[in-house]
Design a protein around this motif. Structure first.
Motif, short mmCIF file in Angstrom:
data_model
loop_
_atom_site.label_atom_id
_atom_site.label_comp_id
_atom_site.label_asym_id
_atom_site.label_seq_id
_atom_site.Cartn_x
_atom_site.Cartn_y
_atom_site.Cartn_z
N ALA A 309 0.88 -1.28 -0.07
CA ALA A 309 0.03 0.03 -0.01
C ALA A 309 0.89 1.30 0.16
O ALA A 309 0.88 2.24 -0.71
CB ALA A 309 -0.91 -0.08 1.26
N ASP A 310 1.95 1.33 0.96
CA ASP A 310 2.78 2.38 0.74
C ASP A 310 3.59 2.35 -0.53
O ASP A 310 3.85 3.73 -0.87
CB ASP A 310 3.80 2.26 1.90
CG ASP A 310 3.20 2.18 3.16
OD1 ASP A 310 2.03 2.78 3.31
OD2 ASP A 310 3.85 2.23 4.35
N GLU A 311 3.98 1.41 -1.16
CA GLU A 311 4.62 1.36 -2.13
C GLU A 311 3.78 2.06 -3.34
O GLU A 311 4.11 2.85 -4.18
CB GLU A 311 4.95 0.20 -2.78
CG GLU A 311 6.14 -0.33 -2.17
CD GLU A 311 7.46 0.61 -2.75
OE1 GLU A 311 7.70 0.56 -3.97
OE2 GLU A 311 8.29 0.82 -1.85
N GLN A 312 2.34 1.58 -3.45
CA GLN A 312 1.40 2.15 -4.30
C GLN A 312 1.32 3.74 -4.03
O GLN A 312 1.25 4.46 -4.92
CB GLN A 312 0.09 1.48 -4.22
CG GLN A 312 -1.11 1.97 -4.85
CD GLN A 312 -0.83 1.51 -6.50
OE1 GLN A 312 0.06 0.68 -6.57
NE2 GLN A 312 -1.22 2.31 -7.38
N VAL A 313 1.01 4.09 -2.75
CA VAL A 313 0.95 5.55 -2.40
C VAL A 313 2.19 6.39 -2.95
O VAL A 313 2.09 7.43 -3.70
CB VAL A 313 0.88 6.00 -0.94
CG1 VAL A 313 0.85 7.27 -0.75
CG2 VAL A 313 -0.49 5.18 -0.61
N GLU A 316 2.36 6.42 -6.69
CA GLU A 316 1.41 7.47 -7.35
C GLU A 316 1.77 8.88 -7.02
O GLU A 316 1.86 9.71 -8.00
CB GLU A 316 -0.31 7.27 -6.63
CG GLU A 316 -0.80 6.04 -6.96
CD GLU A 316 -2.18 5.81 -6.03
OE1 GLU A 316 -2.35 6.77 -5.15
OE2 GLU A 316 -2.80 5.06 -6.22
N ARG A 317 2.36 9.04 -5.85
CA ARG A 317 3.13 10.37 -5.58
C ARG A 317 4.14 10.49 -6.58
O ARG A 317 4.03 11.82 -7.12
CB ARG A 317 3.54 10.23 -3.94
CG ARG A 317 4.30 11.69 -3.66
CD ARG A 317 4.82 11.77 -2.55
NE ARG A 317 3.92 11.03 -1.40
CZ ARG A 317 4.10 10.25 -0.81
NH1 ARG A 317 5.29 9.24 -1.02
NH2 ARG A 317 3.29 9.62 0.00
N ALA A 318 4.98 9.79 -6.71
CA ALA A 318 6.05 9.78 -7.87
C ALA A 318 5.40 9.92 -9.15
O ALA A 318 6.05 11.03 -9.98
CB ALA A 318 6.77 8.59 -7.74
N ALA A 319 4.43 9.53 -9.47
CA ALA A 319 3.87 9.63 -10.73
C ALA A 319 3.23 11.06 -11.00
O ALA A 319 3.29 11.66 -11.98
CB ALA A 319 2.60 8.55 -11.07
N ARG A 320 2.66 11.58 -9.68
CA ARG A 320 2.14 13.03 -9.80
C ARG A 320 3.20 14.05 -9.86
O ARG A 320 3.46 14.94 -10.70
CB ARG A 320 1.27 13.36 -8.48
CG ARG A 320 0.06 12.58 -8.71
CD ARG A 320 -1.05 13.27 -7.26
NE ARG A 320 -0.08 13.18 -6.04
CZ ARG A 320 -0.35 11.99 -5.27
NH1 ARG A 320 -1.22 11.29 -5.74
NH2 ARG A 320 0.21 12.17 -4.11
N VAL A 321 4.60 13.59 -9.03
CA VAL A 321 5.67 14.43 -9.21
C VAL A 321 6.25 14.59 -10.68
O VAL A 321 6.69 15.38 -11.05
CB VAL A 321 6.62 13.98 -8.30
CG1 VAL A 321 8.11 14.87 -8.72
CG2 VAL A 321 6.29 14.18 -6.84
N ARG A 322 6.18 13.19 -11.36
CA ARG A 322 6.77 13.27 -12.57
C ARG A 322 5.80 14.03 -13.65
O ARG A 322 6.21 14.54 -14.39
CB ARG A 322 6.87 11.79 -12.95
CG ARG A 322 8.04 10.99 -12.53
CD ARG A 322 8.30 9.71 -13.21
NE ARG A 322 7.03 8.77 -13.08
CZ ARG A 322 6.78 7.91 -12.16
NH1 ARG A 322 7.71 7.75 -11.23
NH2 ARG A 322 5.84 7.17 -12.20
N ALA A 323 4.52 14.01 -13.24
CA ALA A 323 3.66 14.48 -14.04
C ALA A 323 3.76 16.23 -13.92
O ALA A 323 3.46 16.90 -15.18
CB ALA A 323 2.14 14.31 -13.86
N GLN A 324 3.87 16.54 -12.77
CA GLN A 324 4.38 17.98 -12.54
C GLN A 324 5.51 18.44 -13.13
O GLN A 324 5.59 19.49 -13.75
CB GLN A 324 4.20 18.47 -11.09
CG GLN A 324 3.04 18.10 -10.55
CD GLN A 324 2.98 18.21 -9.07
OE1 GLN A 324 4.04 18.44 -8.25
NE2 GLN A 324 1.77 18.42 -8.25
N LEU A 325 6.52 17.48 -13.11
CA LEU A 325 7.81 17.90 -13.77
C LEU A 325 7.78 17.77 -15.18
O LEU A 325 8.38 18.56 -15.67
CB LEU A 325 8.89 16.95 -13.09
CG LEU A 325 9.29 16.95 -11.60
CD1 LEU A 325 10.22 15.69 -11.47
CD2 LEU A 325 9.99 18.17 -11.59
N HIS A 326 6.86 17.07 -15.65
CA HIS A 326 6.66 17.00 -17.13
C HIS A 326 6.05 18.08 -17.81
O HIS A 326 6.39 18.85 -18.74
CB HIS A 326 5.88 15.65 -17.55
CG HIS A 326 5.46 15.60 -18.95
ND1 HIS A 326 6.51 15.25 -20.00
CD2 HIS A 326 4.43 15.74 -19.56
CE1 HIS A 326 6.15 15.23 -21.07
NE2 HIS A 326 4.76 15.54 -20.90
#
Length: 414
Positions: A309-313, A316-326
């Protein structure tokens, strides 16, 4: 984080003899911890039964009656011979005393398990055969509908290749095989100081019994999803291979906190692991998972769910950060391209202006030359009187009168 109470003497390689053969029933008797001064049966004490010579040494090459029950000091309560009698090593003989003890302990536990009620138990007397060979497990439990669970207590050396062959044999025969290793000998090697410096081994629960090396056999088991287990028959405890790890996404500052660590089985790359000891009576057979489910394994399952669950969170957090960085990168790229286009437009405008100015000067120069050529041609076509009016508008001037001395000069020469 750790389940249940831990025996203080678990996995200490204690050589105390806690099993004895009942002279009357020919069965093994187990001396529970701290019960040396108590009753074996209602009205029959351990000390009294030993004094009658009714409890024999289970060592195959001995068979002498025990002379006393040691129930004092800091050691675990155990049986002992009289001085000068039964001088032998517990590891001698065709089958070690500890192997015999482990099988007896497993058989007693299986007989008392509610989940195995009604099952038939076999102790070294029920081989499993296939067309390509046969195996005889140390303890075999068979359900009324034919489900079989084989317990293998491994005290001697064994390679990963041999274990894999035996594991595949049981799987092919439809038998759930549960492997337990000795708490001493080739299957038990304490971790080195260098291994203890690994991050996974620095984090340790105070109740965990020991830290041991993971051999090639254990690595092979981990590779095939089997968690190594150890059995201490003296304390009737099961040791589960365990580590305390941090998630890869956890920051170094967060790793200092206890909540950032997870109690999980070791991975195949780990050279050593902790031993989390649990009472055998609190363990059960999980037929679906094909394993002996210890309290520590239940913690593993919960921690695995928390970890995932923590890995999933975190993902998802990393994906949001990557999206923001993108998005930010795209914005920077857009701005850079717009600036480059504006710069190119400015340069193009400057070049066009310079080109227009140059063309204007060239046009002016050409026009001036055209006007001069046209004026020259027009003058060429005009009569000379019109071209040079001063020359034809009056008589030419008379020559100047010579000075008065000129005639005298001519007279003198003549």
């Amino acid at each position: 984080m750790t389940p249940g109470p831990r025996g203080p003497q678990a996995f200490t390689q204690d050589t105390a003899q806690v099993l004895a053969v009942d002279k009357k029933t020919k069965h093994l008797r187990y001396l529970p911890a701290g019960e040396g001064n108590g009753e074996m049966e209602p009205g029959v004490t351990w000390r009294g039964y030993v004094a009658q010579g009714m409890l024999l040494c289970p060592e195959p090459d001995c068979g002498l009656p025990f002379g006393r029950v040691v129930a004092g000091g800091g050691r675990r309560h155990h049986f002992a011979h009289r001085p000068g009698e039964g001088e032998h090593d517990a590891g001698t003989g065709p089958e070690t005393l500890w192997h015999l003890s482990a099988k007896d302990v497993l058989a007693r536990w299986a007989a008392s398990q509610p989940s195995l009620a009604g099952w038939t138990l076999h102790l070294d007397d029920a081989p499993i055969t296939l067309p390509d060979g046969w195996r005889r497990p140390d303890v075999l439990a068979v359900s009324p509908d034919g489900v079989k669970v084989a317990f293998e207590v491994q005290y001697s050396a064994l390679t990963g290749t041999d274990w894999k062959a035996r594991h595949d044999f049981y799987f092919k025969a439809g038998v759930v095989d549960i492997w337990l290793f000795a708490h001493h000998g080739p299957q038990w090697r304490a971790a080195t100081a260098r291994q203890l410096r690994r991050a996974e081994l620095v984090w340790r629960d105070p109740d965990w019994a020991a830290t041991v090396q993971l051999s090639g056999l254990h690595q092979t088991m981990l590779q095939h999803g089997v968690i190594p287990l150890w059995l201490d028959p003296t304390t009737q405890t099961i040791g589960t291979a365990t580590t305390r790890v941090h998630a890869a996404h956890t920051s170094p500052d967060a790793r200092l906190g206890e909540d950032a660590a997870y109690t999980l089985p070791p991975r195949r790359a780990f050279p050593a692991c902790h031993i989390a000891a649990d009472p055998l009576e609190q363990c059960d057979v999980d037929l679906a998972a094909r394993e002996l489910l210890t309290p520590t394994r239940r913690v593993h399952c919960k921690e695995r769910d928390r970890f995932q669950a923590d890995e999933q969170v975190a993902q998802e957090r990393a994906a949001r950060v990557r999206a923001q960085l993108h998005v930010q990168q795209e914005e920077r790229t857009r701005r850079r391209r717009a600036a480059e286009q504006e710069k190119r437009r400015a340069i193009a405008a400057q070049v066009a202006e310079e080109q227009a100015e140059r063309e204007k000067r060239e046009h002016e120069e050409l026009r001036r030359k055209e006007e001069e050529r046209a004026a020259f041609e027009a003058r060429q076509k005009m009569p000379l009187t019109q071209q040079f009016p001063p020359m034809f508008g009056q008589e030419p001037p008379s020559p100047p009168k010579p000075p008065w001395w000129k005639p005298w000069q001519r007279i003198a020469r003549s």
